[in-house]
Design an enzyme around this catalytic site. Structure first.
Site, PDB file in Angstrom:
ATOM      1  N   LYS A  10      17.024  34.392  39.874  1.00 53.13           N
ATOM      2  CA  LYS A  10      15.849  35.621  39.232  1.00 53.13           C
ATOM      3  C   LYS A  10      15.634  36.869  39.575  1.00 53.13           C
ATOM      4  O   LYS A  10      15.970  37.647  39.118  1.00 53.13           O
ATOM      5  CB  LYS A  10      14.397  35.051  39.748  1.00 53.13           C
ATOM      6  CG  LYS A  10      13.799  33.440  39.296  1.00 53.13           C
ATOM      7  CD  LYS A  10      12.398  32.854  39.793  1.00 53.13           C
ATOM      8  CE  LYS A  10      11.623  32.258  39.875  1.00 53.13           C
ATOM      9  NZ  LYS A  10      11.894  31.013  39.882  1.00 53.13           N
TER      10      LYS A  10
HETATM   11  C1  LIG Z   1      12.425  29.733  39.084  1.00 53.29           C
HETATM   12  C2  LIG Z   1      13.344  28.505  39.583  1.00 53.29           C
HETATM   13  C3  LIG Z   1      13.408  27.843  38.938  1.00 53.29           C
HETATM   14  C4  LIG Z   1      12.805  27.383  37.516  1.00 53.29           C
HETATM   15  O1  LIG Z   1      12.787  28.165  36.256  1.00 53.29           O
HETATM   16  P1  LIG Z   1      12.087  28.440  35.507  1.00 53.29           P
HETATM   17  O2  LIG Z   1      12.910  29.668  34.325  1.00 53.29           O
HETATM   18  O3  LIG Z   1      10.979  29.082  35.566  1.00 53.29           O
HETATM   19  O4  LIG Z   1      12.098  27.138  34.486  1.00 53.29           O
HETATM   20  C5  LIG Z   1      14.532  26.502  38.862  1.00 53.29           C
HETATM   21  N1  LIG Z   1      15.557  26.592  40.003  1.00 53.29           N
HETATM   22  C6  LIG Z   1      14.617  27.710  40.508  1.00 53.29           C
HETATM   23  C7  LIG Z   1      15.784  27.826  42.014  1.00 53.29           C
HETATM   24  C8  LIG Z   1      14.171  29.304  40.611  1.00 53.29           C
HETATM   25  O5  LIG Z   1      14.210  29.131  41.303  1.00 53.29           O
END
Ligand SMILES: *Cc1c(COP(=O)(O)O)cnc(C)c1O
Length: 431
Positions: free
Chosen positions: A107
């Site tokens: 993210k």
């Molecule tokens: C946010 C997150 C996900 C999910 O990702 P999306 O794009 O919301 O499907 C998976 N793994 C981790 C570690 C995350 O922080």
């Protein structure tokens, strides 16, 4: 390039408007009017390009000159200043390590691009912006870090109390300054609902300059397409056949970004949508019925989403066709027990340490490749140290914190809240 709403009830808007609004007024999601195909020359030279160079080529058409090329280039160099290596786990199976950024999860990429893009536009205007974000853990950390000390922007993070890891909570609640953390007595879905309600509230819209930093924001989503190209660039010629991406998913931002990369011409053979017990999308892929449900808590908590927002984008890309979608994406869902077993087994057999989210994706990949040919790439979305309690139990040893992440002893600062919208609203109006 304009951005339309998936609900189709509002006029298309510019890139700037799309990222400032976050959500269109008709409660749909923004999508680019056209997904451009990149020229063959780009794919021919891709292996010689750096991550920021690939990032610039992929993102540029979507920004459409609203940030001048030279500034966009600099901005992307700043966003993508850490590596995203493709690591071989075993023959034909790779891990795309998206966790080398400051908060150790993928993210960081989207949050940093959004923060810097908003900041580019607010720099000239003397207008203050309030960013609202609901998080199940990782979004909050990445957004707090990406926006910390960005001028003219206040960030309010809503997280479900007791449902995020100590490490995540520390990253969200100790910065202070322009970052405020609200601890909500409810689930992630409750947090998301409060944020959505705030965006639809006429009085708040009139009083505050609100935007969202959730994965529903286009500026979060677009740069996530970049790492699919970069993964491809790192594959050997031989492995570039039938590339299958396995995506551990919650809100389905990563998967939607992968679909955009495919539409831009990246020859991705197949996608795997992998979930924990929150299996709304895998169930849809299996039986054609989309039935959101309350989220349940699991050890891969960043994927505890019962009503994934980006599903409407996926539908939009496939013109609402379940058949088309299920030809391109296969669904897999796993229990916590098999996730734990996988962390233990993969470490024992290969020495590779998966985090619980990556482990969910890994299982999908292995199950898929058991009956299909291809080169498999799992998106390893978080560093195992973020979930060290679970991981260390399975591998029987400590996972070290990478040297670029300081461990802080700063005091936790958060404000406790119920799930009552009226309380949240008066808090926002008093800010
Ligand atoms: C946010 C997150 C996900 C999910 O990702 P999306 O794009 O919301 O499907 C998976 N793994 C981790 C570690 C995350 O922080």
């Amino acid at each position: 390039m304009k951005y339309y709403s998936t609900n189709g009830k509002v006029e298309p808007v510019s890139f700037k408007e799309a990222i400032f609004k976050g959500l269109p007024d008709d409660n749909g999601l923004f999508m680019p009017e056209m997904i451009p195909t990149l020229p063959p020359s780009f794919f021919e030279e891709i292996s010689t390009l750096s991550l920021p160079e690939i990032g610039f080529e992929v993102i540029k058409p979507f920004v459409n000159g609203e940030i001048p090329d030279s500034e966009l280039k600099e901005l992307i160099e700043d966003v993508l200043s850490f590596d995203i290596p493709l690591v071989k786990v075993k023959n034909g199976v790779y891990s795309l390590e998206l966790f080398h950024g400051p908060t150790l999860a993928f993210k960081d990429v989207g949050a940093r691009f959004l923060a810097r893009s908003l900041s580019y536009f607010t720099r000239k205007e003397e207008k203050k912006l309030t960013v609202l974000v609901a998080t199940s853990g990782d979004t909050g950390s990445a957004v707090a870090n990406g926006f910390y000390n960005v001028p003219n922007i206040d960030v309010i993070i809503l997280y479900p109390t007791g449902k995020v890891s100590a490490f995540q909570e520390q990253q969200m609640t100790t910065l202070g300054g322009n970052i405020t953390a609200l601890e909500v007595d409810g689930t992630f879905d409750d947090c998301q609902k409060l944020v959505k309600e705030a965006f639809l509230d006429e009085e708040l819209k009139a009083e505050l300059n609100l935007t969202s930093a959730n994965s529903i924001n286009m500026a979060r989503l677009l740069p996530q397409s970049v790492y699919y190209f970069y993964a491809w660039a790192q594959l050997s010629q031989e492995d570039k056949k039938k590339v299958v991406f396995s995506i551990p998913s919650g809100n389905y931002g990563n998967l939607s970004a992968g679909l955009i990369a495919q539409k831009m011409g990246l020859p991705i053979h197949h996608f795997l949508a992998c979930s924990n017990a929150n299996d709304t999308v895998p169930l849809y892929l299996w039986n054609g019925r989309f039935q959101p449900k309350p989220s349940v808590a699991t050890i891969s908590n960043a994927m505890d989403v019962g009503n994934p927002s980006n599903f409407v984008r996926m539908l939009d890309i496939f013109d609402g066709s379940h058949l088309e979608m299920s030809n391109t994406i296969s669904g897999y869902a796993y229990t916590d027990e098999s996730t734990r077993n996988t962390i233990q087994k993969v470490y024992a057999l290969t020495g590779y340490i998966l985090d619980p989210h990556g482990a969910v994706g890994y299982m999908g990949l292995i199950d898929h490749l058991a009956s299909n040919e291809g080169t498999g790439i799992v998106l390893e979305t978080a560093h195992p140290v973020k979930f060290n309690q679970t991981v260390e139990q399975e591998i029987g040893m400590r996972v070290a914190l990478p040297s670029h992440v300081e461990s802080t002893n700063l005091e936790k600062k958060s404000v406790s809240f119920s799930t009552d919208f009226a309380d949240f609203k008066s808090f926002l109006l008093d800010e």
